[in-house]
Design a protein around this motif. Structure first.
Motif, PDB file in Angstrom:
ATOM      1  N   ILE A 124      51.763  31.180  33.772  1.00 36.83           N
ATOM      2  CA  ILE A 124      52.145  32.363  33.001  1.00 36.83           C
ATOM      3  C   ILE A 124      51.967  33.586  33.893  1.00 36.83           C
ATOM      4  O   ILE A 124      50.864  33.845  34.394  1.00 36.83           O
ATOM      5  CB  ILE A 124      51.299  32.499  31.721  1.00 36.83           C
ATOM      6  N   PHE A 125      53.052  34.326  34.108  1.00 35.90           N
ATOM      7  CA  PHE A 125      53.044  35.484  34.998  1.00 35.90           C
ATOM      8  C   PHE A 125      53.631  36.700  34.278  1.00 35.90           C
ATOM      9  O   PHE A 125      54.804  37.033  34.444  1.00 35.90           O
ATOM     10  CB  PHE A 125      53.853  35.181  36.269  1.00 35.90           C
ATOM     11  N   PRO A 126      52.809  37.378  33.460  1.00 33.70           N
ATOM     12  CA  PRO A 126      53.316  38.571  32.768  1.00 33.70           C
ATOM     13  C   PRO A 126      53.737  39.655  33.767  1.00 33.70           C
ATOM     14  O   PRO A 126      53.062  39.860  34.788  1.00 33.70           O
ATOM     15  CB  PRO A 126      52.107  39.028  31.938  1.00 33.70           C
ATOM     16  N   LYS A 127      54.816  40.337  33.479  1.00 35.71           N
ATOM     17  CA  LYS A 127      55.301  41.387  34.373  1.00 35.71           C
ATOM     18  C   LYS A 127      54.401  42.621  34.302  1.00 35.71           C
ATOM     19  O   LYS A 127      53.860  42.954  33.257  1.00 35.71           O
ATOM     20  CB  LYS A 127      56.739  41.765  34.008  1.00 35.71           C
ATOM     21  N   GLY A 128      54.254  43.269  35.451  1.00 38.86           N
ATOM     22  CA  GLY A 128      53.502  44.515  35.508  1.00 38.86           C
ATOM     23  C   GLY A 128      52.008  44.358  35.391  1.00 38.86           C
ATOM     24  O   GLY A 128      51.294  45.315  35.071  1.00 38.86           O
ATOM     25  N   ARG A 129      51.496  43.160  35.660  1.00 32.30           N
ATOM     26  CA  ARG A 129      50.061  42.900  35.495  1.00 32.30           C
ATOM     27  C   ARG A 129      49.351  42.655  36.823  1.00 32.30           C
ATOM     28  O   ARG A 129      48.261  42.096  36.855  1.00 32.30           O
ATOM     29  CB  ARG A 129      49.862  41.688  34.578  1.00 32.30           C
ATOM     30  N   GLY A 130      49.983  43.042  37.923  1.00 30.38           N
ATOM     31  CA  GLY A 130      49.372  42.851  39.226  1.00 30.38           C
ATOM     32  C   GLY A 130      49.711  41.499  39.818  1.00 30.38           C
ATOM     33  O   GLY A 130      50.470  40.713  39.246  1.00 30.38           O
ATOM     34  N   ASP A 131      49.141  41.215  40.987  1.00 32.37           N
ATOM     35  CA  ASP A 131      49.437  39.984  41.708  1.00 32.37           C
ATOM     36  C   ASP A 131      48.462  38.892  41.286  1.00 32.37           C
ATOM     37  O   ASP A 131      47.367  38.746  41.840  1.00 32.37           O
ATOM     38  CB  ASP A 131      49.345  40.243  43.217  1.00 32.37           C
ATOM     39  N   LEU A 132      48.859  38.119  40.293  1.00 35.31           N
ATOM     40  CA  LEU A 132      47.979  37.101  39.737  1.00 35.31           C
ATOM     41  C   LEU A 132      47.729  35.967  40.725  1.00 35.31           C
ATOM     42  O   LEU A 132      46.626  35.403  40.766  1.00 35.31           O
ATOM     43  CB  LEU A 132      48.576  36.538  38.439  1.00 35.31           C
ATOM     44  N   PHE A 133      48.723  35.620  41.510  1.00 39.19           N
ATOM     45  CA  PHE A 133      48.556  34.533  42.469  1.00 39.19           C
ATOM     46  C   PHE A 133      47.542  34.925  43.545  1.00 39.19           C
ATOM     47  O   PHE A 133      46.626  34.155  43.868  1.00 39.19           O
ATOM     48  CB  PHE A 133      49.908  34.186  43.102  1.00 39.19           C
ATOM     49  N   GLU A 134      47.657  36.138  44.058  1.00 41.88           N
ATOM     50  CA  GLU A 134      46.725  36.618  45.072  1.00 41.88           C
ATOM     51  C   GLU A 134      45.304  36.673  44.540  1.00 41.88           C
ATOM     52  O   GLU A 134      44.338  36.421  45.269  1.00 41.88           O
ATOM     53  CB  GLU A 134      47.155  38.001  45.569  1.00 41.88           C
ATOM     54  N   ALA A 135      45.159  37.002  43.248  1.00 43.23           N
ATOM     55  CA  ALA A 135      43.832  37.132  42.661  1.00 43.23           C
ATOM     56  C   ALA A 135      43.068  35.813  42.709  1.00 43.23           C
ATOM     57  O   ALA A 135      41.868  35.786  43.035  1.00 43.23           O
ATOM     58  CB  ALA A 135      43.946  37.626  41.220  1.00 43.23           C
ATOM     59  N   GLN A 136      43.746  34.711  42.399  1.00 47.92           N
ATOM     60  CA  GLN A 136      43.030  33.433  42.427  1.00 47.92           C
ATOM     61  C   GLN A 136      42.809  32.948  43.863  1.00 47.92           C
ATOM     62  O   GLN A 136      41.773  32.346  44.173  1.00 47.92           O
ATOM     63  CB  GLN A 136      43.758  32.383  41.594  1.00 47.92           C
ATOM     64  N   VAL A 137      43.742  33.242  44.762  1.00 46.79           N
ATOM     65  CA  VAL A 137      43.536  32.904  46.163  1.00 46.79           C
ATOM     66  C   VAL A 137      42.317  33.639  46.716  1.00 46.79           C
ATOM     67  O   VAL A 137      41.481  33.065  47.429  1.00 46.79           O
ATOM     68  CB  VAL A 137      44.794  33.233  46.988  1.00 46.79           C
ATOM     69  N   ARG A 138      42.194  34.921  46.378  1.00 41.52           N
ATOM     70  CA  ARG A 138      41.047  35.712  46.840  1.00 41.52           C
ATOM     71  C   ARG A 138      39.734  35.130  46.308  1.00 41.52           C
ATOM     72  O   ARG A 138      38.735  35.039  47.050  1.00 41.52           O
ATOM     73  CB  ARG A 138      41.222  37.167  46.384  1.00 41.52           C
ATOM     74  N   ALA A 139      39.723  34.724  45.052  1.00 42.59           N
ATOM     75  CA  ALA A 139      38.511  34.136  44.481  1.00 42.59           C
ATOM     76  C   ALA A 139      38.127  32.850  45.212  1.00 42.59           C
ATOM     77  O   ALA A 139      36.952  32.626  45.519  1.00 42.59           O
ATOM     78  CB  ALA A 139      38.730  33.862  42.993  1.00 42.59           C
ATOM     79  N   ALA A 140      39.111  32.009  45.513  1.00 34.97           N
ATOM     80  CA  ALA A 140      38.825  30.747  46.198  1.00 34.97           C
ATOM     81  C   ALA A 140      38.274  30.993  47.594  1.00 34.97           C
ATOM     82  O   ALA A 140      37.349  30.300  48.051  1.00 34.97           O
ATOM     83  CB  ALA A 140      40.091  29.897  46.268  1.00 34.97           C
ATOM     84  N   ARG A 141      38.828  31.982  48.291  1.00 39.67           N
ATOM     85  CA  ARG A 141      38.341  32.291  49.637  1.00 39.67           C
ATOM     86  C   ARG A 141      36.898  32.770  49.601  1.00 39.67           C
ATOM     87  O   ARG A 141      36.095  32.442  50.484  1.00 39.67           O
ATOM     88  CB  ARG A 141      39.250  33.336  50.278  1.00 39.67           C
ATOM     89  N   GLU A 142      36.554  33.541  48.596  1.00 38.40           N
ATOM     90  CA  GLU A 142      35.183  34.050  48.505  1.00 38.40           C
ATOM     91  C   GLU A 142      34.189  32.944  48.162  1.00 38.40           C
ATOM     92  O   GLU A 142      33.098  32.885  48.736  1.00 38.40           O
ATOM     93  CB  GLU A 142      35.130  35.173  47.475  1.00 38.40           C
ATOM     94  N   ILE A 143      34.562  32.062  47.235  1.00 43.26           N
ATOM     95  CA  ILE A 143      33.678  30.951  46.875  1.00 43.26           C
ATOM     96  C   ILE A 143      33.550  29.985  48.047  1.00 43.26           C
ATOM     97  O   ILE A 143      32.480  29.447  48.326  1.00 43.26           O
ATOM     98  CB  ILE A 143      34.194  30.219  45.627  1.00 43.26           C
ATOM     99  N   GLY A 144      34.659  29.723  48.745  1.00 38.28           N
ATOM    100  CA  GLY A 144      34.615  28.854  49.915  1.00 38.28           C
ATOM    101  C   GLY A 144      35.098  27.439  49.689  1.00 38.28           C
ATOM    102  O   GLY A 144      34.817  26.547  50.499  1.00 38.28           O
ATOM    103  N   LEU A 145      35.857  27.202  48.600  1.00 39.14           N
ATOM    104  CA  LEU A 145      36.419  25.872  48.359  1.00 39.14           C
ATOM    105  C   LEU A 145      37.811  25.756  48.974  1.00 39.14           C
ATOM    106  O   LEU A 145      38.539  26.745  49.093  1.00 39.14           O
ATOM    107  CB  LEU A 145      36.528  25.597  46.853  1.00 39.14           C
ATOM    108  N   ARG A 146      38.192  24.535  49.325  1.00 35.38           N
ATOM    109  CA  ARG A 146      39.589  24.288  49.665  1.00 35.38           C
ATOM    110  C   ARG A 146      40.399  24.430  48.374  1.00 35.38           C
ATOM    111  O   ARG A 146      39.982  23.952  47.315  1.00 35.38           O
ATOM    112  CB  ARG A 146      39.774  22.893  50.260  1.00 35.38           C
ATOM    113  N   PHE A 147      41.567  25.045  48.491  1.00 30.51           N
ATOM    114  CA  PHE A 147      42.292  25.437  47.291  1.00 30.51           C
ATOM    115  C   PHE A 147      43.754  25.028  47.392  1.00 30.51           C
ATOM    116  O   PHE A 147      44.394  25.230  48.429  1.00 30.51           O
ATOM    117  CB  PHE A 147      42.173  26.950  47.110  1.00 30.51           C
TER     118      PHE A 147
END
Length: 449
Positions: A124-147
């Protein structure tokens, strides 16, 4: 520090014999050696005492919806279709801040339950709500899991006979353009990749035939994998029969969606012919026992799939349909559900461990890199405490799978410590938990539109 030595541990490598008291050496993010007895002298190495610990490959989560961390505990007594229709419009309000907080908490929780590699199916990708895909990628990089984020999509709303409301679906051309963009931006096919992208239209009841065909063409042109929900409930089966004139698996077969580059979430309601086709084509299944039970969907035919030679991995599914489910706990659920149907010899603790590790790696196309403890493979390792009360269980693998999830002494991803003594070490443990709670509060605010 590039060298790590684990000593004095019980080692269950999944492939090859178990080692009652042995060592494992990590060099530059990969497993250099393992064997019985004390480790060889390794100058400059970080030494980890594995006394009282069971060492296994890190677990691999092959189906999730991280954004759903923000909507746990709702529609507790609903079927899948009731649950979805009750939540679609709430999910349509999410923004990048909600997704980041939910993904941080969800991935942190997975790490704390022994997971080193996780997929995610965001559709689900609502319009005008920012970059949702980048947000989860950033979280995974910070936690340190392969994603392995899967760019999901829906283009078939109620006006076209689909289940979701029309306001939550996207235009097909926009979906394909954004999917291409995220593959080009994020996908890393290298051996030790921390990030790989898959193409993942949501389901037969929310996606047009045209999008399913175009998604497969795009994925194969880009050399990435395909994923979708399939055969989760009898409602879905009836929907496919009425609207497509065939069963869900027959529909996927007709569209060219079976193959070694495909894995399906759930696959609960399969006929014998479906299982044969999965095995013949190498199509994988992400088994999500707790979610399937929570929604009353049924019990997948895991033992039959494995007996036929089809890949099977585990998934915790979206947190909103499995509330704080432990990936290690899904090994136990998978084992117990198969035994409940077919008897106590149907599914062993070691089969459950293999499905949770190497089986998941096969689903993601990474079984040559992940999923077992072998020299040359990536050093993604879980160390479970099986001493104390658990020492009364003679078999450490039994202690891991049969009972409640043991404490996690250490979780290594590429040799790097992500969890130590049940605490996240890559990020603030408490802050990640608060981020998940804040995501829920933000999404559920009445004035948040």
């Amino acid at each position: 520090m590039t060298r790590v030595v684990i000593d004095n541990a019980y080692i269950a490598p999944v492939v090859g014999p178990e080692i009652a008291s042995g060592h494992l050496v990590v060099d530059n993010g990969r497993i250099a050696s393992l064997g019985p007895g004390p480790a060889p002298v390794t100058p400059g190495a970080q030494r980890i005492d594995g006394t009282g610990c069971l060492v296994t490959p890190g677990l691999v989560n092959t189906h999730h919806h991280l954004y759903q961390w923000a909507t746990q505990g709702l529609f507790q007594d609903s079927t899948l279709f009731e649950w979805l229709t009750g939540l679609y419009r709430t999910w349509a309000r999410m923004d990048a801040e909600v997704v980041y907080g939910a993904a941080s908490a969800g991935l942190g929780w997975l790490a704390l339950t022994g997971c080193t590699t996780s997929s995610d199916h965001h559709y689900i990708f609502p319009k005008g709500r920012g970059d949702l895909f980048e947000a989860q990628v950033r979280a995974a990089r910070e936690i340190g899991l392969r994603f392995h984020p899967c760019r999901g999509s829906m283009d078939r709303g109620q006006a076209d006979g689909g289940l979701p409301p029309d306001e939550v679906v996207e235009d097909r051309d926009e979906i394909l353009a954004h999917t291409t963009e995220v593959i080009d931006t994020y996908h890393d096919p290298s051996f030790d990749s921390m990030l790989r992208v898959a193409v993942a239209p949501c389901s037969p009841f929310s996606v047009s035939e045209g999008l399913m065909l175009d998604a497969a063409t795009l994925a194969r042109a880009k050399g990435v994998r395909l994923h979708t929900h399939l055969a989760e409930t009898l409602d879905e089966h009836q929907h496919c029969v009425e609207q497509m004139g065939c069963s869900p698996v027959e529909y996927m077969d007709k569209l060219g969606w079976l193959g070694e580059d495909v894995w399906f979430a759930h696959a609960v309601h399969l006929h014998d012919a479906d299982i044969r086709r999965f095995a013949e084509t190498g199509s994988g299944t992400a088994h999500c026992p707790s979610s399937n039970a929570r929604l009353g969907a049924g019990i997948a035919r895991v033992t039959d799939l494995l007996a036929a030679g089809a890949p099977v991995g585990l998934g915790v599914d979206g947190a909103a349909s499995s509330e704080l489910t432990s990936l290690a706990g899904e090994m136990r659920q998978a084992m117990l559900f198969q035994r409940a149907v077919k008897g106590p010899t149907a599914f062993t603790a070691r089969q459950a461990l293999e499905v949770g590790t190497l089986g998941g790696a096969r689903n993601l196309g990474r079984h040559h890199e992940l999923g077992s403890l072998e020299p040359g493979k990536l050093a993604d390792i879980a160390m479970w405490r099986v001493d104390g009360f658990r020492a009364a269980v003679e078999d450490p693998v039994c202690a891991l799978v049969f009972g409640p999830t043991p404490p996690l002494a250490r979780l290594l991803v590429g040799g790097r410590t992500v969890v130590e003594n049940d605490e996240l070490r890559t990020v603030s443990h408490d802050a990640v938990g608060r981020a998940g709670a804040a995501a829920r509060k933000r999404l559920m605010r009445e004035d948040f539109r």
